[in-house]
Write a protein that holds these residues in place. Structure first.
Motif, PDB file in Angstrom:
ATOM      1  N   LEU A   1      43.821  39.629  56.750  1.00 45.60           N
ATOM      2  CA  LEU A   1      42.493  39.407  56.226  1.00 45.60           C
ATOM      3  C   LEU A   1      41.671  38.092  56.331  1.00 45.60           C
ATOM      4  O   LEU A   1      42.574  37.363  56.183  1.00 45.60           O
ATOM      5  CB  LEU A   1      42.072  39.949  54.770  1.00 45.60           C
ATOM      6  N   ASN A   2      40.378  37.970  56.940  1.00 45.78           N
ATOM      7  CA  ASN A   2      39.944  36.780  57.163  1.00 45.78           C
ATOM      8  C   ASN A   2      39.052  36.599  55.846  1.00 45.78           C
ATOM      9  O   ASN A   2      37.995  36.621  55.678  1.00 45.78           O
ATOM     10  CB  ASN A   2      39.184  36.301  58.455  1.00 45.78           C
ATOM     11  N   PHE A   3      39.623  35.606  54.972  1.00 44.21           N
ATOM     12  CA  PHE A   3      39.095  35.509  53.529  1.00 44.21           C
ATOM     13  C   PHE A   3      37.859  34.543  53.584  1.00 44.21           C
ATOM     14  O   PHE A   3      36.939  34.776  52.881  1.00 44.21           O
ATOM     15  CB  PHE A   3      40.138  35.227  52.574  1.00 44.21           C
ATOM     16  N   ALA A   4      38.089  33.706  54.491  1.00 50.47           N
ATOM     17  CA  ALA A   4      36.752  32.749  54.666  1.00 50.47           C
ATOM     18  C   ALA A   4      35.631  33.507  54.964  1.00 50.47           C
ATOM     19  O   ALA A   4      34.507  33.021  54.354  1.00 50.47           O
ATOM     20  CB  ALA A   4      37.223  31.460  55.677  1.00 50.47           C
ATOM     21  N   LYS A   5      35.714  34.755  55.635  1.00 50.08           N
ATOM     22  CA  LYS A   5      34.575  35.343  55.976  1.00 50.08           C
ATOM     23  C   LYS A   5      34.391  36.729  55.081  1.00 50.08           C
ATOM     24  O   LYS A   5      33.145  36.690  54.525  1.00 50.08           O
ATOM     25  CB  LYS A   5      34.857  36.054  57.435  1.00 50.08           C
ATOM     26  N   ILE A   6      35.265  37.172  54.382  1.00 54.62           N
ATOM     27  CA  ILE A   6      35.160  38.316  53.585  1.00 54.62           C
ATOM     28  C   ILE A   6      34.606  38.027  52.363  1.00 54.62           C
ATOM     29  O   ILE A   6      33.722  38.577  51.636  1.00 54.62           O
ATOM     30  CB  ILE A   6      36.486  39.232  53.577  1.00 54.62           C
ATOM     31  N   GLY A   7      35.082  36.563  51.690  1.00 52.24           N
ATOM     32  CA  GLY A   7      34.843  36.391  50.396  1.00 52.24           C
ATOM     33  C   GLY A   7      33.342  36.126  50.258  1.00 52.24           C
ATOM     34  O   GLY A   7      32.834  36.860  49.107  1.00 52.24           O
TER      35      GLY A   7
ATOM     36  N   LYS B   1      38.378  41.495  46.157  1.00 52.42           N
ATOM     37  CA  LYS B   1      39.850  41.830  45.911  1.00 52.42           C
ATOM     38  C   LYS B   1      40.145  43.239  45.746  1.00 52.42           C
ATOM     39  O   LYS B   1      41.071  43.675  46.393  1.00 52.42           O
ATOM     40  CB  LYS B   1      39.910  41.372  44.269  1.00 52.42           C
ATOM     41  N   GLU B   2      39.081  44.102  45.593  1.00 53.36           N
ATOM     42  CA  GLU B   2      39.394  45.521  45.485  1.00 53.36           C
ATOM     43  C   GLU B   2      39.488  46.052  46.994  1.00 53.36           C
ATOM     44  O   GLU B   2      40.216  46.829  47.267  1.00 53.36           O
ATOM     45  CB  GLU B   2      38.155  46.068  44.911  1.00 53.36           C
ATOM     46  N   VAL B   3      38.495  45.253  47.958  1.00 56.93           N
ATOM     47  CA  VAL B   3      38.820  45.831  49.405  1.00 56.93           C
ATOM     48  C   VAL B   3      40.226  45.372  49.854  1.00 56.93           C
ATOM     49  O   VAL B   3      40.703  46.162  50.707  1.00 56.93           O
ATOM     50  CB  VAL B   3      37.699  45.173  50.060  1.00 56.93           C
ATOM     51  N   ALA B   4      40.491  44.054  49.375  1.00 57.51           N
ATOM     52  CA  ALA B   4      41.903  43.678  49.836  1.00 57.51           C
ATOM     53  C   ALA B   4      42.908  44.486  49.617  1.00 57.51           C
ATOM     54  O   ALA B   4      44.052  45.064  50.403  1.00 57.51           O
ATOM     55  CB  ALA B   4      41.945  42.197  49.438  1.00 57.51           C
ATOM     56  N   LYS B   5      42.792  45.050  48.551  1.00 53.60           N
ATOM     57  CA  LYS B   5      44.003  45.863  47.894  1.00 53.60           C
ATOM     58  C   LYS B   5      44.103  47.101  48.522  1.00 53.60           C
ATOM     59  O   LYS B   5      44.923  47.600  49.097  1.00 53.60           O
ATOM     60  CB  LYS B   5      43.600  46.051  46.223  1.00 53.60           C
ATOM     61  N   TRP B   6      42.764  47.906  48.804  1.00 49.69           N
ATOM     62  CA  TRP B   6      42.497  49.116  49.544  1.00 49.69           C
ATOM     63  C   TRP B   6      43.156  48.802  51.043  1.00 49.69           C
ATOM     64  O   TRP B   6      44.148  49.587  51.611  1.00 49.69           O
ATOM     65  CB  TRP B   6      41.234  49.244  49.709  1.00 49.69           C
ATOM     66  N   ILE B   7      42.921  47.846  51.664  1.00 52.28           N
ATOM     67  CA  ILE B   7      43.287  47.433  53.264  1.00 52.28           C
ATOM     68  C   ILE B   7      44.776  47.334  52.928  1.00 52.28           C
ATOM     69  O   ILE B   7      45.599  47.955  53.834  1.00 52.28           O
ATOM     70  CB  ILE B   7      42.555  46.310  53.804  1.00 52.28           C
ATOM     71  N   ALA B   8      45.442  46.675  52.070  1.00 51.28           N
ATOM     72  CA  ALA B   8      46.967  46.447  52.192  1.00 51.28           C
ATOM     73  C   ALA B   8      47.639  47.941  51.719  1.00 51.28           C
ATOM     74  O   ALA B   8      48.637  48.157  52.394  1.00 51.28           O
ATOM     75  CB  ALA B   8      47.182  45.661  50.896  1.00 51.28           C
ATOM     76  N   GLU B   9      46.677  48.720  50.946  1.00 50.11           N
ATOM     77  CA  GLU B   9      47.706  50.006  50.657  1.00 50.11           C
ATOM     78  C   GLU B   9      47.523  51.163  51.753  1.00 50.11           C
ATOM     79  O   GLU B   9      48.419  51.853  51.887  1.00 50.11           O
ATOM     80  CB  GLU B   9      46.972  50.418  49.560  1.00 50.11           C
ATOM     81  N   HIS B  10      46.581  50.630  52.618  1.00 49.75           N
ATOM     82  CA  HIS B  10      46.337  51.640  53.777  1.00 49.75           C
ATOM     83  C   HIS B  10      46.621  51.089  55.168  1.00 49.75           C
ATOM     84  O   HIS B  10      46.208  51.370  56.268  1.00 49.75           O
ATOM     85  CB  HIS B  10      44.740  52.075  53.871  1.00 49.75           C
TER      86      HIS B  10
ATOM     87  N   TRP C   1      33.196  49.433  58.656  1.00 45.81           N
ATOM     88  CA  TRP C   1      33.241  49.070  57.332  1.00 45.81           C
ATOM     89  C   TRP C   1      33.182  50.749  56.635  1.00 45.81           C
ATOM     90  O   TRP C   1      33.778  50.886  55.388  1.00 45.81           O
ATOM     91  CB  TRP C   1      31.938  48.373  56.687  1.00 45.81           C
ATOM     92  N   LYS C   2      32.461  51.541  57.282  1.00 44.36           N
ATOM     93  CA  LYS C   2      32.352  52.915  56.934  1.00 44.36           C
ATOM     94  C   LYS C   2      33.724  53.486  56.908  1.00 44.36           C
ATOM     95  O   LYS C   2      33.923  54.262  55.959  1.00 44.36           O
ATOM     96  CB  LYS C   2      31.403  53.684  58.117  1.00 44.36           C
ATOM     97  N   ASP C   3      34.502  53.297  57.638  1.00 44.75           N
ATOM     98  CA  ASP C   3      36.122  53.922  57.708  1.00 44.75           C
ATOM     99  C   ASP C   3      36.708  53.448  56.342  1.00 44.75           C
ATOM    100  O   ASP C   3      37.374  54.013  56.058  1.00 44.75           O
ATOM    101  CB  ASP C   3      36.846  53.368  58.781  1.00 44.75           C
ATOM    102  N   ILE C   4      36.538  52.291  55.900  1.00 49.48           N
ATOM    103  CA  ILE C   4      37.089  51.678  54.618  1.00 49.48           C
ATOM    104  C   ILE C   4      36.415  52.551  53.537  1.00 49.48           C
ATOM    105  O   ILE C   4      37.061  52.785  52.642  1.00 49.48           O
ATOM    106  CB  ILE C   4      36.885  50.328  54.620  1.00 49.48           C
ATOM    107  N   GLY C   5      35.088  52.886  53.493  1.00 49.94           N
ATOM    108  CA  GLY C   5      34.598  53.624  52.602  1.00 49.94           C
ATOM    109  C   GLY C   5      34.119  52.911  51.302  1.00 49.94           C
ATOM    110  O   GLY C   5      33.037  53.312  50.969  1.00 49.94           O
ATOM    111  N   ILE C   6      34.727  52.186  50.763  1.00 49.36           N
ATOM    112  CA  ILE C   6      34.494  51.491  49.491  1.00 49.36           C
ATOM    113  C   ILE C   6      33.110  50.172  49.716  1.00 49.36           C
ATOM    114  O   ILE C   6      32.773  50.131  48.726  1.00 49.36           O
ATOM    115  CB  ILE C   6      35.498  50.901  48.762  1.00 49.36           C
ATOM    116  N   ALA C   7      33.139  49.979  50.807  1.00 51.09           N
ATOM    117  CA  ALA C   7      31.900  48.911  51.081  1.00 51.09           C
ATOM    118  C   ALA C   7      30.749  49.434  51.812  1.00 51.09           C
ATOM    119  O   ALA C   7      30.986  50.163  52.763  1.00 51.09           O
ATOM    120  CB  ALA C   7      32.672  47.796  51.844  1.00 51.09           C
ATOM    121  N   ASP C   8      29.417  49.284  51.226  1.00 53.46           N
ATOM    122  CA  ASP C   8      28.505  49.927  51.957  1.00 53.46           C
ATOM    123  C   ASP C   8      27.942  49.018  52.698  1.00 53.46           C
ATOM    124  O   ASP C   8      26.793  48.453  52.630  1.00 53.46           O
ATOM    125  CB  ASP C   8      27.371  50.376  50.615  1.00 53.46           C
ATOM    126  N   LEU C   9      28.557  48.926  54.134  1.00 57.22           N
ATOM    127  CA  LEU C   9      28.121  47.809  54.983  1.00 57.22           C
ATOM    128  C   LEU C   9      28.234  48.389  56.476  1.00 57.22           C
ATOM    129  O   LEU C   9      28.918  49.616  56.676  1.00 57.22           O
ATOM    130  CB  LEU C   9      29.049  46.521  55.004  1.00 57.22           C
TER     131      LEU C   9
END
Ligand SMILES: [Zn+2]
Ligand SMILES: [Zn+2]
Length: 555
Positions: A470-476, A484-493, A509-517
């Motif tokens: 993850l590129n936290f400089a952009k995601i943050g 944090k929640e997104v990072a956790k989801w990505i690590a688990e999947h 982002w749609k594939d990730i589901g939890i972020a409405d982006l």
């Protein structure tokens, strides 16, 4: 009170008083053309320094004042008649004479019979130094030696005394012999203080060479001096003295390896050289040729640079590393020993003018028992020994491969001599054939498994995604408290995401589901993909070293 500008003594700043006095002159104005002709016969290094002499000669408007009123200098060997002023010259066979002490060759003035008085003036110092080439070549003392030695081959001097030492020497020697005093004139520069200002006792910025020599040694100090190009003034650079210390230590270690490897007989030329010997001997021969040209034109600073480059980056870093295996296991000894001896001795000769002490010591410890000369400094300058363009290419190819693998080792924190489990090397057929000719050397140098295979062609490879980050400089900034929640989801999947990227090339982002982006994560730089190259169907890692050369490492 009237204010006036007056000249002052440069040293103590006392005002100078001008006094009219009778002086002795040496005619120079009638000989301007002669000096210019002689100067044209001399080779000037650097060339532009000749212009300085020419400008000086062309601007001359008076003769040379050769008398001085001082206590210590060479006496002018003449007597003057107190009555009529007639001059009596000393006889040549009586010189050296001091007319204030010695008797004149005649009792009284030949013109008027008056009393003779010895001249109390002394010569300008350049009257003596301007005939140093005549003194050095035994002029009027040994005709045979003079014929052989005159004109001298070289006048080394600095550029501040072109108008004096160079000019007066050319003038006087031409007048006395009809010839130029030397074939070449070489202009050194000044050493300035470290900040580039001229050294003066009064400025307190004088660097004492003896202190430097005491601390670093004379040869290291000479290493700095040799970096100063002809005719250029140079600030003193301690780092070049330190560089000299490192170079000397390197040379010492190289020669120790050479002495331990050559055996107790002088190695003779083998009937055939192995590739890397032919390669390094060719590189060395080209160095000798180039350095000979450079030294012949007094470009010693460039010559030393080239020698240094060869010693560090070809001979020590590569060749010696490549032949260590041969030496330890007794392979190709004829070829390797001859090569080590030739180059080990050859570089000492090349460096001898620069590092007279180290090279002499090495000569006595390593080479003298096989050679005739008492000292390295009377041995012959080396000559090129082998030019084999094809083998040179082969050697360069092997060197390139070994360097690339060693670079990969060091990039990955692996010790250079540590073994690597590399099963095979792929490269185009012509390159593989070159590698095969030096197979054992490559395997030894890189510490590859004995059964390492060299395979012509390129491997069938596939790229796999090794990891995603993850590129936290952009995601943050985008997700703020949700990141944090997104990072956790990505690590688990992670595995699922990697599969998705492998089939679709990206993930949204749609594939990730939890972020409405909207939008995709790789293209927009939210995640980075780390890839690895594998041989199809195998687990080993494939490293593309350069061009079409691959190394397969077992995992
Ligand atoms: Zn003074
Ligand atoms: Zn007289």
């Amino acid at each position: 009170d009237i204010e006036q500008n007056v000249g002052v003594c440069w040293r103590c700043k006392t005002p100078i008083e001008f006094i009219n006095a009778k002086q002795w002159f040496l005619k120079t104005i009638p000989f301007k053309k002669l000096v210019l002709e002689m100067s044209n016969r001399i080779k000037w290094y650097p060339d532009f320094m000749k212009k300085r002499l020419e400008d000086w000669v062309n601007s001359l408007e008076w003769d040379w004042v050769i008398s001085r009123q001082r206590y210590f200098a060479t006496p002018i060997p003449v007597w003057e008649c107190k009555k009529c002023g007639n001059i009596v010259l000393a006889r040549e066979e009586d010189c050296y004479v001091d007319p204030t002490v010695d008797d004149p060759p005649v009792d009284a003035c030949p013109k008027c019979g008056g009393e003779l008085k010895g001249c109390e003036d002394v010569f300008d110092t350049w009257m003596d130094s301007s005939i140093s080439p005549l003194y050095n070549t035994f002029w009027k003392r040994d005709e045979e030696k003079f014929k052989k030695l005159y004109p001298m081959s070289l006048r080394p001097q600095a550029h501040d005394i072109i108008r004096t030492w160079a000019f007066y020497t050319i003038l006087r020697c031409a007048l006395l012999t009809g010839r130029e005093p030397f074939k070449n004139i070489m202009m050194g520069g000044f050493i300035l203080s470290e900040d580039g200002t001229p050294m003066h006792a009064s400025l307190g910025n004088v660097i004492d060479p003896l202190e430097i020599i005491e601390e670093y040694g004379a040869d290291a100090f000479r290493c700095y001096a040799a970096t100063c190009s002809l005719g250029e003034d140079n600030p003193f650079r301690k780092k070049d003295v330190v560089r000299g210390v490192r170079l000397l230590r390197k040379l010492w270690n190289i020669e120790r390896f050479v002495s331990l490897s050559i055996g107790d007989k002088k190695p003779s030329k083998p009937s055939e050289f192995i590739d890397i010997d032919a390669w390094i001997l060719t590189r060395y021969s080209k160095l000798v040729k180039r350095c000979t040209e450079l030294m012949d034109s007094f470009n010693y600073s460039q010559a030393m640079k080239e020698m240094e480059k060869f010693v560090w980056h070809e001979f020590a870093d590569h060749y010696i590393e490549m032949v260590k295996g041969c030496v330890y296991r007794g392979e190709n000894l004829e070829s390797v020993r001859f090569t080590l001896y030739t180059i080990g001795f050859g570089i000492m000769k090349l460096f001898a003018p620069f590092f007279p002490h180290l090279t002499e010591e090495v000569y006595h410890q390593v080479f003298k028992k096989f050679e005739k000369e008492e000292s390295i400094h009377i041995s012959k300058w080396p000559e090129p020994i082998l030019i084999d363009e094809e083998k040179e290419k082969y050697g360069e190819e092997v060197k390139k491969f070994i360097s690339a693998v060693r670079r990969w080792k060091s990039d990955n924190g692996i010790a250079l001599n540590a073994p690597i489990k590399a099963s095979c090397t792929y490269a185009p057929e012509d390159v593989i054939n070159i590698f095969l000719r030096s197979r054992n050397i490559i395997i030894d140098t890189l510490n590859l498994p004995r059964e390492h295979k060299f395979i012509p062609g390129s491997p069938e490879v596939e790229e796999r995604i090794k990891d995603i980050k993850l590129n936290f400089a952009k995601i943050g900034p985008l997700l703020r408290d949700k990141s944090k929640e997104v990072a956790k989801w990505i690590a688990e999947h992670k595995d699922k995401i990697i599969k998705k990227i492998e089939t679709d090339g990206d993930i949204t982002w749609k594939d990730i589901g939890i972020a409405d982006l909207e939008g995709s994560l790789i293209r927009e730089g939210y995640i980075k993909v780390e890839k690895e190259v594998k041989i199809k169907g195998e687990e080993g890692n494939v490293i593309n070293l350069y061009d079409a050369v691959y190394l397969v490492i077992e995992t």
